[in-house]
Design a protein around this motif. Structure first.
Motif, PDB file in Angstrom:
ATOM      1  N   VAL A   1      39.041  17.632  32.415  1.00  0.00           N
ATOM      2  CA  VAL A   1      38.147  17.112  33.452  1.00  0.00           C
ATOM      3  C   VAL A   1      38.041  18.132  34.587  1.00  0.00           C
ATOM      4  O   VAL A   1      39.038  18.713  35.008  1.00  0.00           O
ATOM      5  CB  VAL A   1      38.646  15.752  33.968  1.00  0.00           C
ATOM      6  CG1 VAL A   1      37.839  15.284  35.171  1.00  0.00           C
ATOM      7  CG2 VAL A   1      38.570  14.715  32.854  1.00  0.00           C
ATOM      8  N   ASN A   2      36.834  18.365  35.045  1.00  0.00           N
ATOM      9  CA  ASN A   2      36.466  19.291  36.122  1.00  0.00           C
ATOM     10  C   ASN A   2      36.390  20.752  35.699  1.00  0.00           C
ATOM     11  O   ASN A   2      36.046  21.601  36.517  1.00  0.00           O
ATOM     12  CB  ASN A   2      37.341  19.136  37.360  1.00  0.00           C
ATOM     13  CG  ASN A   2      37.017  17.869  38.100  1.00  0.00           C
ATOM     14  OD1 ASN A   2      35.852  17.473  38.197  1.00  0.00           O
ATOM     15  ND2 ASN A   2      38.031  17.199  38.614  1.00  0.00           N
ATOM     16  N   ASP A   3      36.691  21.085  34.451  1.00  0.00           N
ATOM     17  CA  ASP A   3      36.438  22.449  33.983  1.00  0.00           C
ATOM     18  C   ASP A   3      34.939  22.704  34.043  1.00  0.00           C
ATOM     19  O   ASP A   3      34.131  21.779  33.890  1.00  0.00           O
ATOM     20  CB  ASP A   3      36.924  22.643  32.542  1.00  0.00           C
ATOM     21  CG  ASP A   3      38.427  22.793  32.424  1.00  0.00           C
ATOM     22  OD1 ASP A   3      39.119  22.856  33.461  1.00  0.00           O
ATOM     23  OD2 ASP A   3      38.916  22.832  31.283  1.00  0.00           O
ATOM     24  N   LEU A   4      34.574  23.957  34.251  1.00  0.00           N
ATOM     25  CA  LEU A   4      33.169  24.344  34.331  1.00  0.00           C
ATOM     26  C   LEU A   4      32.856  25.313  33.192  1.00  0.00           C
ATOM     27  O   LEU A   4      33.568  26.291  32.995  1.00  0.00           O
ATOM     28  CB  LEU A   4      32.878  25.006  35.674  1.00  0.00           C
ATOM     29  CG  LEU A   4      31.452  25.481  35.910  1.00  0.00           C
ATOM     30  CD1 LEU A   4      30.487  24.301  35.951  1.00  0.00           C
ATOM     31  CD2 LEU A   4      31.376  26.262  37.215  1.00  0.00           C
ATOM     32  N   VAL A   5      31.793  25.013  32.445  1.00  0.00           N
ATOM     33  CA  VAL A   5      31.361  25.868  31.345  1.00  0.00           C
ATOM     34  C   VAL A   5      29.975  26.406  31.693  1.00  0.00           C
ATOM     35  O   VAL A   5      29.058  25.632  31.961  1.00  0.00           O
ATOM     36  CB  VAL A   5      31.297  25.090  30.012  1.00  0.00           C
ATOM     37  CG1 VAL A   5      30.887  26.020  28.872  1.00  0.00           C
ATOM     38  CG2 VAL A   5      32.621  24.414  29.714  1.00  0.00           C
ATOM     39  N   LEU A   6      29.840  27.729  31.720  1.00  0.00           N
ATOM     40  CA  LEU A   6      28.540  28.359  31.942  1.00  0.00           C
ATOM     41  C   LEU A   6      28.046  28.851  30.595  1.00  0.00           C
ATOM     42  O   LEU A   6      28.725  29.637  29.925  1.00  0.00           O
ATOM     43  CB  LEU A   6      28.655  29.525  32.920  1.00  0.00           C
ATOM     44  CG  LEU A   6      29.188  29.159  34.310  1.00  0.00           C
ATOM     45  CD1 LEU A   6      29.355  30.405  35.155  1.00  0.00           C
ATOM     46  CD2 LEU A   6      28.265  28.161  34.989  1.00  0.00           C
ATOM     47  N   VAL A   7      26.882  28.366  30.195  1.00  0.00           N
ATOM     48  CA  VAL A   7      26.320  28.700  28.896  1.00  0.00           C
ATOM     49  C   VAL A   7      25.038  29.497  29.117  1.00  0.00           C
ATOM     50  O   VAL A   7      24.069  28.981  29.670  1.00  0.00           O
ATOM     51  CB  VAL A   7      26.037  27.420  28.073  1.00  0.00           C
ATOM     52  CG1 VAL A   7      25.397  27.779  26.739  1.00  0.00           C
ATOM     53  CG2 VAL A   7      27.317  26.632  27.858  1.00  0.00           C
ATOM     54  N   HIS A   8      25.057  30.762  28.700  1.00  0.00           N
ATOM     55  CA  HIS A   8      23.883  31.633  28.803  1.00  0.00           C
ATOM     56  C   HIS A   8      23.157  31.569  27.465  1.00  0.00           C
ATOM     57  O   HIS A   8      23.729  31.930  26.427  1.00  0.00           O
ATOM     58  CB  HIS A   8      24.302  33.076  29.087  1.00  0.00           C
ATOM     59  CG  HIS A   8      25.011  33.238  30.390  1.00  0.00           C
ATOM     60  ND1 HIS A   8      24.420  33.800  31.484  1.00  0.00           N
ATOM     61  CD2 HIS A   8      26.270  32.892  30.767  1.00  0.00           C
ATOM     62  CE1 HIS A   8      25.281  33.797  32.490  1.00  0.00           C
ATOM     63  NE2 HIS A   8      26.412  33.253  32.075  1.00  0.00           N
ATOM     64  N   THR A   9      21.909  31.106  27.482  1.00  0.00           N
ATOM     65  CA  THR A   9      21.115  31.046  26.262  1.00  0.00           C
ATOM     66  C   THR A   9      20.065  32.152  26.289  1.00  0.00           C
ATOM     67  O   THR A   9      19.997  32.919  27.251  1.00  0.00           O
ATOM     68  CB  THR A   9      20.421  29.676  26.109  1.00  0.00           C
ATOM     69  OG1 THR A   9      19.395  29.554  27.095  1.00  0.00           O
ATOM     70  CG2 THR A   9      21.422  28.530  26.234  1.00  0.00           C
ATOM     71  N   GLN A  10      19.224  32.209  25.280  1.00  0.00           N
ATOM     72  CA  GLN A  10      18.158  33.209  25.241  1.00  0.00           C
ATOM     73  C   GLN A  10      17.168  33.021  26.383  1.00  0.00           C
ATOM     74  O   GLN A  10      16.534  33.979  26.810  1.00  0.00           O
ATOM     75  CB  GLN A  10      17.414  33.143  23.914  1.00  0.00           C
ATOM     76  CG  GLN A  10      18.235  33.650  22.757  1.00  0.00           C
ATOM     77  CD  GLN A  10      17.515  33.517  21.439  1.00  0.00           C
ATOM     78  OE1 GLN A  10      16.810  32.554  21.195  1.00  0.00           O
ATOM     79  NE2 GLN A  10      17.709  34.494  20.567  1.00  0.00           N
ATOM     80  N   GLN A  11      17.026  31.787  26.887  1.00  0.00           N
ATOM     81  CA  GLN A  11      16.013  31.519  27.896  1.00  0.00           C
ATOM     82  C   GLN A  11      16.547  31.007  29.228  1.00  0.00           C
ATOM     83  O   GLN A  11      15.816  31.013  30.215  1.00  0.00           O
ATOM     84  CB  GLN A  11      15.008  30.501  27.356  1.00  0.00           C
ATOM     85  CG  GLN A  11      14.280  30.999  26.133  1.00  0.00           C
ATOM     86  CD  GLN A  11      13.346  29.959  25.556  1.00  0.00           C
ATOM     87  OE1 GLN A  11      13.275  28.836  26.010  1.00  0.00           O
ATOM     88  NE2 GLN A  11      12.611  30.349  24.533  1.00  0.00           N
ATOM     89  N   SER A  12      17.790  30.528  29.282  1.00  0.00           N
ATOM     90  CA  SER A  12      18.282  29.860  30.490  1.00  0.00           C
ATOM     91  C   SER A  12      19.782  30.028  30.651  1.00  0.00           C
ATOM     92  O   SER A  12      20.463  30.542  29.767  1.00  0.00           O
ATOM     93  CB  SER A  12      17.978  28.353  30.427  1.00  0.00           C
ATOM     94  OG  SER A  12      16.614  28.103  30.285  1.00  0.00           O
ATOM     95  N   VAL A  13      20.268  29.536  31.780  1.00  0.00           N
ATOM     96  CA  VAL A  13      21.710  29.411  32.017  1.00  0.00           C
ATOM     97  C   VAL A  13      21.970  27.948  32.350  1.00  0.00           C
ATOM     98  O   VAL A  13      21.269  27.353  33.175  1.00  0.00           O
ATOM     99  CB  VAL A  13      22.186  30.310  33.172  1.00  0.00           C
ATOM    100  CG1 VAL A  13      23.671  30.091  33.441  1.00  0.00           C
ATOM    101  CG2 VAL A  13      21.918  31.773  32.861  1.00  0.00           C
ATOM    102  N   TYR A  14      22.972  27.371  31.695  1.00  0.00           N
ATOM    103  CA  TYR A  14      23.352  25.978  31.923  1.00  0.00           C
ATOM    104  C   TYR A  14      24.745  25.936  32.527  1.00  0.00           C
ATOM    105  O   TYR A  14      25.634  26.683  32.106  1.00  0.00           O
ATOM    106  CB  TYR A  14      23.359  25.188  30.610  1.00  0.00           C
ATOM    107  CG  TYR A  14      21.988  24.967  30.042  1.00  0.00           C
ATOM    108  CD1 TYR A  14      21.277  23.799  30.297  1.00  0.00           C
ATOM    109  CD2 TYR A  14      21.384  25.941  29.258  1.00  0.00           C
ATOM    110  CE1 TYR A  14      20.007  23.601  29.780  1.00  0.00           C
ATOM    111  CE2 TYR A  14      20.114  25.756  28.736  1.00  0.00           C
ATOM    112  CZ  TYR A  14      19.437  24.580  29.002  1.00  0.00           C
ATOM    113  OH  TYR A  14      18.180  24.397  28.499  1.00  0.00           O
ATOM    114  N   SER A  15      24.919  25.070  33.498  1.00  0.00           N
ATOM    115  CA  SER A  15      26.216  24.810  34.112  1.00  0.00           C
ATOM    116  C   SER A  15      26.654  23.428  33.654  1.00  0.00           C
ATOM    117  O   SER A  15      25.954  22.436  33.894  1.00  0.00           O
ATOM    118  CB  SER A  15      26.070  24.858  35.638  1.00  0.00           C
ATOM    119  OG  SER A  15      27.246  24.398  36.251  1.00  0.00           O
TER     120      SER A  15
END
Length: 112
Positions: free
Chosen positions: A25-39
């Motif tokens: 809980v409260n970990d942060l995952v940054l996902v870089h895709t071909q078109q966007s970045v998701y937090s």
């Protein structure tokens, strides 16, 4: 699960995919895709607060949702994963990302 000297050692060696069971809980995952970045912030009971990409474009950030899992683009889905490089992340609201290029995890105990 293999034991490493620190959480960061584990994440560095396994950064091509992140399992739901590897996060707290409260970990942060940054996902870089071909078109966007998701937090993606981990919440309780298999929920996540998601911002970026589609969620930002539709003014729905942050949205509390689930993560169904990761897919190669077909109907098979790895439900144990939050993100995996080369695959698509599918959220509980049926939004699917473009292909994941990079994943960065910031454990909750390591933030400034």
């Amino acid at each position: 699960m293999k034991v490493y000297e620190s959480d960061l050692d584990y994440l560095e060696k396994n950064s091509n995919k992140i399992a739901k069971s590897d996060l707290a809980v409260n970990d942060l995952v940054l996902v870089h895709t071909q078109q966007s970045v998701y937090s993606i912030r981990v919440l309780e009971n298999d929920y996540y607060a998601v911002s970026g990409g589609w969620f930002d474009r539709t003014d729905m950030s942050p949205m509390k949702t689930t993560i169904v899992g990761c897919t190669w683009g077909g109907s098979a889905i790895a439900t144990d994963l939050v993100a995996a490089c080369g695959q698509y992340v599918e959220f509980g609201n049926r939004v699917r990302t473009s292909k994941v290029r990079k994943i960065c995890v910031i454990p909750s105990g390591r933030k400034n």
